[in-house]
Design a protein around this motif. Structure first.
Motif, short mmCIF file in Angstrom:
data_model
loop_
_atom_site.label_atom_id
_atom_site.label_comp_id
_atom_site.label_asym_id
_atom_site.label_seq_id
_atom_site.Cartn_x
_atom_site.Cartn_y
_atom_site.Cartn_z
N HIS A 1 0.85 -1.18 0.00
CA HIS A 1 0.00 0.00 0.00
C HIS A 1 0.89 1.23 0.00
O HIS A 1 2.05 1.17 0.40
N LYS A 2 0.36 2.34 -0.49
CA LYS A 2 1.15 3.55 -0.62
C LYS A 2 0.94 4.45 0.60
O LYS A 2 -0.19 4.66 1.04
N ILE A 3 2.03 4.96 1.13
CA ILE A 3 1.97 5.88 2.26
C ILE A 3 2.44 7.27 1.81
O ILE A 3 3.19 7.40 0.87
N TRP B 1 1.74 3.87 -13.36
CA TRP B 1 1.99 5.20 -12.81
C TRP B 1 1.10 5.50 -11.60
O TRP B 1 1.50 6.27 -10.72
N ASN B 2 -0.04 4.90 -11.55
CA ASN B 2 -0.94 5.14 -10.42
C ASN B 2 -0.51 4.40 -9.16
O ASN B 2 -0.91 4.78 -8.05
N ASN B 3 0.30 3.37 -9.31
CA ASN B 3 0.61 2.51 -8.15
C ASN B 3 2.08 2.45 -7.77
O ASN B 3 2.41 1.86 -6.74
N THR B 4 2.95 3.04 -8.54
CA THR B 4 4.37 2.90 -8.26
C THR B 4 4.91 4.06 -7.43
O THR B 4 4.21 5.06 -7.22
N THR B 5 6.15 3.92 -6.96
CA THR B 5 6.80 4.96 -6.16
C THR B 5 7.48 5.97 -7.07
O THR B 5 8.31 5.60 -7.90
N ASN C 1 -0.48 12.47 -17.36
CA ASN C 1 -0.94 11.32 -18.13
C ASN C 1 -1.66 11.77 -19.40
O ASN C 1 -1.41 11.28 -20.50
N ARG C 2 -2.58 12.73 -19.26
CA ARG C 2 -3.33 13.21 -20.42
C ARG C 2 -2.41 13.97 -21.38
O ARG C 2 -2.55 13.86 -22.61
N GLN C 3 -1.49 14.74 -20.81
CA GLN C 3 -0.55 15.47 -21.66
C GLN C 3 0.30 14.52 -22.48
O GLN C 3 0.68 14.82 -23.61
N PHE C 4 0.61 13.35 -21.90
CA PHE C 4 1.44 12.39 -22.62
C PHE C 4 0.71 11.85 -23.85
O PHE C 4 1.31 11.70 -24.92
N SER D 1 6.25 9.93 -1.00
CA SER D 1 5.25 8.87 -1.09
C SER D 1 6.00 7.59 -1.41
O SER D 1 7.00 7.61 -2.13
N LEU D 2 5.51 6.46 -0.88
CA LEU D 2 6.25 5.21 -1.03
C LEU D 2 5.30 4.03 -0.92
O LEU D 2 4.44 3.99 -0.02
N ALA D 3 5.43 3.08 -1.85
CA ALA D 3 4.66 1.84 -1.77
C ALA D 3 5.43 0.85 -0.89
O ALA D 3 6.59 0.54 -1.16
#
Length: 534
Positions: free
Chosen positions: A6-8, A356-360, A382-385, A44-46
């Motif tokens: 989980h991400k903190i 990208w939504n779940n990584t550190t 993300n949209r810009q990409f 932030s860190l998973a």
């Protein structure tokens, strides 16, 4: 690896002042996984269930936190040394000798085994105060034989690859000169790995490789005190390059200068932090490198390189690149082959939004939020990409599917920028003046008007030669080649060449023909249309 994670979100501050602590190492205890705090001390860190974090930073006492509640606000205690201890130590310290020992002990302090290090990459640029591009990526670097022998440049006897990428368009004035991704530049912030092999007479401002070891006699070193990192006392050694001048045809001018600070452990003589600034009258380049211990060897955990160039017209261009270690792996099956990718290779990397939504990643600051706003009007990166991918398709290889690509570009500019078209064909000599003035207008109205050259030549190779010879792609000018039966010729009623068309932001054609770049009134018309209230 993500199973059960989980991400903190957390923040690292100074216990005494309450101020943020930037670039602290936040590692998952017992592993090589982790992240760094940003300029605001945020991270932030998973992490897996039950994980403990170890937080370390030069100048502070390291600490371990055990629960998610403790991780939300981490208060580090500053390391202090009694004044008399500094004075006594100072008399016995030979700063030059300390640095020599640090270089001679690299093989002992840093891994000599092959390993793969995974990094998060962030890179942004701006012209004056407006941000023009943002790139984020994940990269792998396979380093053969670890930190021996010395590499003379990033990529020498090592492999690199980009595994994930997202980015904005490049709207800077320097867009044409920008490399697609600057892995070599940021990796060479690692002075432990990359040292110049040849002596130099003068300091090279744009030379990425450090010459600290090779030109040792040209530097002055001073002991500046003792601090701590990860439970070890650390020497603070400042240095500067000798002041010098360079002979030119108009006389001698001051040579570029350099100064910095080295943080070296007092027991093992390991570099744990390096800061350097190179500068002259118009250019400043700052570099920082941070190292930490894992399994009895030191590895880099954060690199930063940023610079600013001031131009004669009072404008300035600046850049910022960061590389943050995410994981270190020594397993032979992690070996791969690869070099810094080209623009085309980068575009072929599949985009994975769930990754990208779940990584550190390095926690964004309000600064990065402003970048998002400047570049995409508030759209997520993300949209810009996705827009970037469409844009690159539209503006690359303009000799194929030109009408379709131009239609996308025209629609993309609607509501944002005017589009100024120049139709041309064959021999350019009769209107070379118009072409050069076309380039000047492109520079003057950069970001406000999109300048497009459309060629009617049937011979694609001849068109490509002309584009290259006359530098028709300069500063972001877009080039297409169409057949003489193309529909847009009828749409714009192109009768003779060269022919000029201006498309308003609302998408409607503004008939300026025969007004052309050489017409002095054109510049005034463009300014009036861009600022109708003035």
């Amino acid at each position: 690896m993500s199973y059960g994670q989980h991400k903190i979100e957390g923040r690292v501050i100074d216990r005494e002042t309450g101020k943020p602590v930037p670039f602290a190492s936040i590692g998952i205890l017992g592993t090589a996984s982790g992240t760094s705090s940003n300029l605001e001390g945020e991270f932030s860190l998973a992490i897996p269930e039950g994980a403990k974090l170890k937080i370390s930073c030069v100048g502070y006492v390291s600490m371990v936190v055990n629960t998610p509640e403790e991780m939300s606000l981490i208060q580090l205690t500053p390391y202090t040394v009694e004044l008399n201890e500094i004075v006594i130590t100072h008399r016995a310290i030979n700063a030059r000798r300390v640095v020599q020992k640090a270089f001679s002990n690299i093989n002992r302090n840093y891994s000599g085994k092959s390993f793969n290090q995974q990094y998060f990459y962030r890179h942004y640029c701006k012209d004056d105060s407006v941000y023009g591009r943002l790139i984020e990526a994940f990269i792998d670097v396979w380093k053969y034989q670890g930190y021996k022998p010395f590499r003379k440049r990033a990529g020498d006897k090592e492999e690199m690859r980009v595994t994930q990428l997202r980015r904005s368009l490049d709207n800077t004035l320097a867009a044409q000169g920008h490399t697609p991704i600057s892995l070599h530049s940021i990796l060479q912030a690692d002075i432990v790995a990359y040292q110049s092999l040849e002596k130099s007479n003068y300091l090279g401002l744009y030379t990425d490789i450090s010459n600290l070891r090779t030109d040792f006699e040209n530097f002055t070193f001073m002991f500046d005190g003792i601090t701590a990192f990860d439970g070890r006392d650390v020497y603070k050694i400042s240095y500067h390059y000798k002041n010098d001048s360079i002979p030119t045809t108009t006389g001698y001018k001051p040579a570029p200068r350099a100064k910095g600070m080295l943080y070296i452990t007092t027991d093992t003589y390991a570099f744990v932090k390096v800061e350097e600034m190179k500068y002259d009258k118009n250019v400043t380049i700052k570099t920082s490198a941070f190292y930490k211990k894992y399994n009895d060897k030191y590895y880099p955990y954060h690199f930063i390189r940023e610079g600013e160039t001031h131009f004669a017209d009072s404008g300035r261009h600046s850049f910022h690149i960061e590389l943050m270690s995410v994981e270190i792996q020594h397993a032979p099956d992690k070996k791969f082959t690869g070099k810094e990718p080209t623009k085309r290779e980068l575009m072929n990397i599949p985009y994975d939004s769930s990754f990208w939504n779940n990584t550190t990643v390095l926690k964004a600051t309000p600064l990065e939020d402003r970048i998002i706003s400047d570049l995409g009007g508030g759209s997520s990166l993300n949209r810009q990409f996705f827009r970037y991918l469409h844009y690159e398709w539209s503006t690359t290889d303009g000799g194929n599917q030109a009408e379709e690509k131009f239609t996308w570009l025209r629609n993309d500019n609607k509501g944002k920028r005017m589009v100024y078209l120049m139709f041309w064909s064959g021999d350019l000599k009769p209107y070379l003046v118009d072409l050069e003035l076309f380039k000047r207008l492109n520079k003057q109205f950069h970001g406000k008007v999109t300048f497009v050259l459309i060629c009617l030549d049937e011979d694609q190779e001849a068109w490509q030669r002309s584009v290259a010879i006359f530098n028709l792609f300069a500063d972001g000018i877009i080039n297409y080649r169409i057949d003489r039966g193309a529909g847009i010729l009828k749409e714009f009623a192109v009768r003779s060449l060269p022919y000029f068309v201006l498309i308003h932001k609302d998408g409607e054609k503004i008939d300026l023909n025969p007004r052309r770049p050489s017409d002095p009134a054109l510049e005034a018309d463009l300014k009036r249309l861009l600022n109708p209230k003035q």
